[in-house]
Write a protein that holds these residues in place. Sequence first.
Motif, mmCIF file in Angstrom:
data_model
loop_
_atom_site.group_PDB
_atom_site.id
_atom_site.type_symbol
_atom_site.label_atom_id
_atom_site.label_comp_id
_atom_site.label_asym_id
_atom_site.label_seq_id
_atom_site.Cartn_x
_atom_site.Cartn_y
_atom_site.Cartn_z
ATOM 1 N N ASP A 1 -7.117 -7.777 -1.191
ATOM 2 C CA ASP A 1 -5.997 -7.592 -2.108
ATOM 3 C C ASP A 1 -4.948 -6.642 -1.510
ATOM 4 O O ASP A 1 -3.733 -6.877 -1.622
ATOM 5 N N ALA A 2 -5.402 -5.585 -0.845
ATOM 6 C CA ALA A 2 -4.474 -4.657 -0.205
ATOM 7 C C ALA A 2 -3.777 -5.333 0.977
ATOM 8 O O ALA A 2 -2.569 -5.146 1.204
ATOM 9 N N ARG A 3 -4.536 -6.131 1.708
ATOM 10 C CA ARG A 3 -3.958 -6.832 2.853
ATOM 11 C C ARG A 3 -2.889 -7.832 2.387
ATOM 12 O O ARG A 3 -1.822 -7.937 2.998
ATOM 13 N N ASP A 4 -3.170 -8.532 1.297
ATOM 14 C CA ASP A 4 -2.198 -9.488 0.757
ATOM 15 C C ASP A 4 -0.920 -8.769 0.306
ATOM 16 O O ASP A 4 0.195 -9.268 0.526
ATOM 17 N N LEU A 5 -1.086 -7.603 -0.334
ATOM 18 C CA LEU A 5 0.076 -6.839 -0.779
ATOM 19 C C LEU A 5 0.924 -6.421 0.417
ATOM 20 O O LEU A 5 2.163 -6.564 0.400
ATOM 21 N N ALA A 6 0.279 -5.936 1.460
ATOM 22 C CA ALA A 6 1.019 -5.512 2.660
ATOM 23 C C ALA A 6 1.790 -6.678 3.261
ATOM 24 O O ALA A 6 2.945 -6.520 3.678
ATOM 25 N N ARG B 1 -2.069 -3.342 -8.146
ATOM 26 C CA ARG B 1 -1.416 -3.829 -9.377
ATOM 27 C C ARG B 1 0.001 -3.265 -9.494
ATOM 28 O O ARG B 1 0.940 -3.981 -9.826
ATOM 29 N N ALA B 2 0.142 -1.960 -9.225
ATOM 30 C CA ALA B 2 1.468 -1.345 -9.292
ATOM 31 C C ALA B 2 2.387 -1.952 -8.229
ATOM 32 O O ALA B 2 3.575 -2.216 -8.493
ATOM 33 N N GLY B 3 1.852 -2.206 -7.051
ATOM 34 C CA GLY B 3 2.655 -2.822 -5.994
ATOM 35 C C GLY B 3 3.117 -4.213 -6.372
ATOM 36 O O GLY B 3 4.267 -4.597 -6.096
ATOM 37 N N ALA B 4 2.240 -4.981 -7.023
ATOM 38 C CA ALA B 4 2.617 -6.329 -7.464
ATOM 39 C C ALA B 4 3.725 -6.268 -8.508
ATOM 40 O O ALA B 4 4.651 -7.094 -8.500
ATOM 41 N N GLU B 5 3.656 -5.268 -9.387
ATOM 42 C CA GLU B 5 4.712 -5.121 -10.397
ATOM 43 C C GLU B 5 6.032 -4.729 -9.747
ATOM 44 O O GLU B 5 7.101 -5.179 -10.172
ATOM 45 N N GLN C 1 2.765 0.630 4.218
ATOM 46 C CA GLN C 1 1.941 1.558 5.005
ATOM 47 C C GLN C 1 0.709 2.003 4.224
ATOM 48 O O GLN C 1 -0.400 2.079 4.776
ATOM 49 N N ALA C 2 0.891 2.278 2.919
ATOM 50 C CA ALA C 2 -0.241 2.726 2.103
ATOM 51 C C ALA C 2 -1.261 1.608 1.925
ATOM 52 O O ALA C 2 -2.476 1.855 1.943
ATOM 53 N N ALA C 3 -0.770 0.376 1.758
ATOM 54 C CA ALA C 3 -1.694 -0.756 1.598
ATOM 55 C C ALA C 3 -2.468 -1.002 2.888
ATOM 56 O O ALA C 3 -3.659 -1.373 2.865
ATOM 57 N N GLU C 4 -1.821 -0.787 4.026
ATOM 58 C CA GLU C 4 -2.488 -1.017 5.312
ATOM 59 C C GLU C 4 -3.600 -0.004 5.584
ATOM 60 O O GLU C 4 -4.435 -0.218 6.478
ATOM 61 N N LEU C 5 -3.640 1.092 4.795
ATOM 62 C CA LEU C 5 -4.764 2.029 4.906
ATOM 63 C C LEU C 5 -6.065 1.366 4.476
ATOM 64 O O LEU C 5 -7.156 1.836 4.824
ATOM 65 N N GLN D 1 2.871 -9.429 1.646
ATOM 66 C CA GLN D 1 3.982 -9.795 0.751
ATOM 67 C C GLN D 1 5.165 -8.846 0.922
ATOM 68 O O GLN D 1 6.328 -9.266 0.955
ATOM 69 N N VAL D 2 4.855 -7.544 1.011
ATOM 70 C CA VAL D 2 5.909 -6.562 1.195
ATOM 71 C C VAL D 2 6.609 -6.789 2.532
ATOM 72 O O VAL D 2 7.856 -6.747 2.622
ATOM 73 N N SER D 3 5.858 -7.074 3.561
ATOM 74 C CA SER D 3 6.432 -7.304 4.887
ATOM 75 C C SER D 3 7.388 -8.484 4.861
ATOM 76 O O SER D 3 8.478 -8.429 5.451
ATOM 77 N N ARG D 4 6.997 -9.560 4.168
ATOM 78 C CA ARG D 4 7.861 -10.738 4.094
ATOM 79 C C ARG D 4 9.151 -10.418 3.353
ATOM 80 O O ARG D 4 10.244 -10.848 3.754
ATOM 81 N N LEU D 5 9.045 -9.647 2.260
ATOM 82 C CA LEU D 5 10.236 -9.316 1.497
ATOM 83 C C LEU D 5 11.181 -8.434 2.310
ATOM 84 O O LEU D 5 12.398 -8.627 2.291
ATOM 85 N N ARG D 6 10.637 -7.487 3.024
ATOM 86 C CA ARG D 6 11.478 -6.567 3.799
ATOM 87 C C ARG D 6 12.156 -7.275 4.974
ATOM 88 O O ARG D 6 13.231 -6.862 5.405
ATOM 89 N N SER D 7 11.536 -8.306 5.504
ATOM 90 C CA SER D 7 12.123 -9.001 6.643
ATOM 91 C C SER D 7 13.005 -10.170 6.224
ATOM 92 O O SER D 7 13.664 -10.782 7.072
ATOM 93 N N ALA D 8 13.057 -10.465 4.917
ATOM 94 C CA ALA D 8 13.853 -11.611 4.432
ATOM 95 C C ALA D 8 15.333 -11.338 4.596
ATOM 96 O O ALA D 8 15.788 -10.207 4.481
#
Length: 450
Positions: free
Chosen positions: A436-441, A400-404, A426-430, A443-450
């Motif tokens: 839900d954790a996999r989806d967050l990881a 939830r915090a990651g989504a925010e 990295q924390a989500a990939e744990l 989303q973050v990956s896509r944003l960082r590579s954009a």
Amino acid sequence: MNTAGDSPKAPVDPAVWHEPEMRACLAVRDIGAVYRQLKRRGVSQRRIAGLTGQAQPEISEIMNGRQVMAYDVLSRIADGLGVPRGLMGLAYDGAQAVDLREQTEGDSDMERRGFLGLVAKAAVVGLSASELESIRVLPEPGPRPSRVGMQDVANLEATIGFFRAQDDRYGGGSVRSAVTAHLNWADGLLEAAASDVVRTRLQQTLADLHSLAGWVSFDLGSTRQAVRHLANALVLAKDSREHALAAKVLFQMGRVYLHDGEPDNALKVFQLGQMSAQDANSPRAVALLHLNEAWAYAELGNAQQTRVQLTRAAEELTRDTDQDVPSWLAFMSQAEIEGIAGMAYTALSARDRSFAEAGLEHATRSFDMRAETDARSRTSDLIAIAVNRLRAGEVAGGVRAGAEVLERMSGVRSSRLVDRLGWVQQAAELHAGRSDARDLAEQVSRLRSA
């Protein structure tokens, strides 16, 4: 002062341009006043016309109030009369500007009609690419005062305050161009006449502006520009004997090294800053350096020294009884201690997840203490909250915090925060076994590579 001879091409005595009254007219590009000053010094309209290539009736019109605004006309006048271009805020590249300013200057009825024709076409059907190019506004440096007073410095300080607030709220990407452009103009104020008191205050203010330029450049990942601005800020702060500002600049420089994965070098720079903070006898500045030393020790895996430095920072801040806090240190508060403590324990929890709880507690307190306008720092706190919840096994809360965090990132232009999102990934990939954790990881990956 009379100039020798009255031949149409006889040059004007260069000393004329450096007289106070003439410099003031040149600084605001009041060509009519310049011509009137020349006339009082024995330079005839015929001679002005011969030097500038203007007709005598045109010279008369200008002396009687007609404004000269076109960049190329101003350039021609400056070159013809031998005026140092810098006194009129003109570039030295010799480029001629054929654009909107020439048309609005209206050297002839034909030019006026041509410009009005473009206006009519723009209002009805629009302009072609070549027509748009003809009205493109070219950059012009604004005129600088020939003498700087305390009010000029106060105005510059107010501008810096505005830029800093925008940076806090929207990130370095929102203001970097404006800050660096203003700095190009403001640096030239050091060439103006000023009292010793004003000059010292101006040096301090320009140091603060270079400090801000360095910080917003760092926020966008421009490390080379960041350290250059910070080095200039350090020199100006030292020259003006403002040791607390020098300490702040060294903290910023150390943070650049820390972000680049060089905690040893960061610690050395923080310790240099500590010396300046002690010279300033400023508990707030001392606290700032202890605080960042704690983060550097955490990146080195030294939990004991991390705690020691955090404790010292808190103790120093309680000793700070100065009510007149300079603007460049106003951010150093209990919220800053909580925020950096959250980052330090986040660094430790990357090695030992037992530190995640402490990281979460400090980051949460920092987030709650900060105003909504401090959007970048609150987003940074949320990153630490998400990371430490995930590392502590509170997966749902971490997601939830990651989504925010991802929602808030759209309003903050900061490469630093994008880099820190790697911690969330990295924390989500744990917890890759949870969707839900996999989806967050992802989303973050896509944003960082954009």
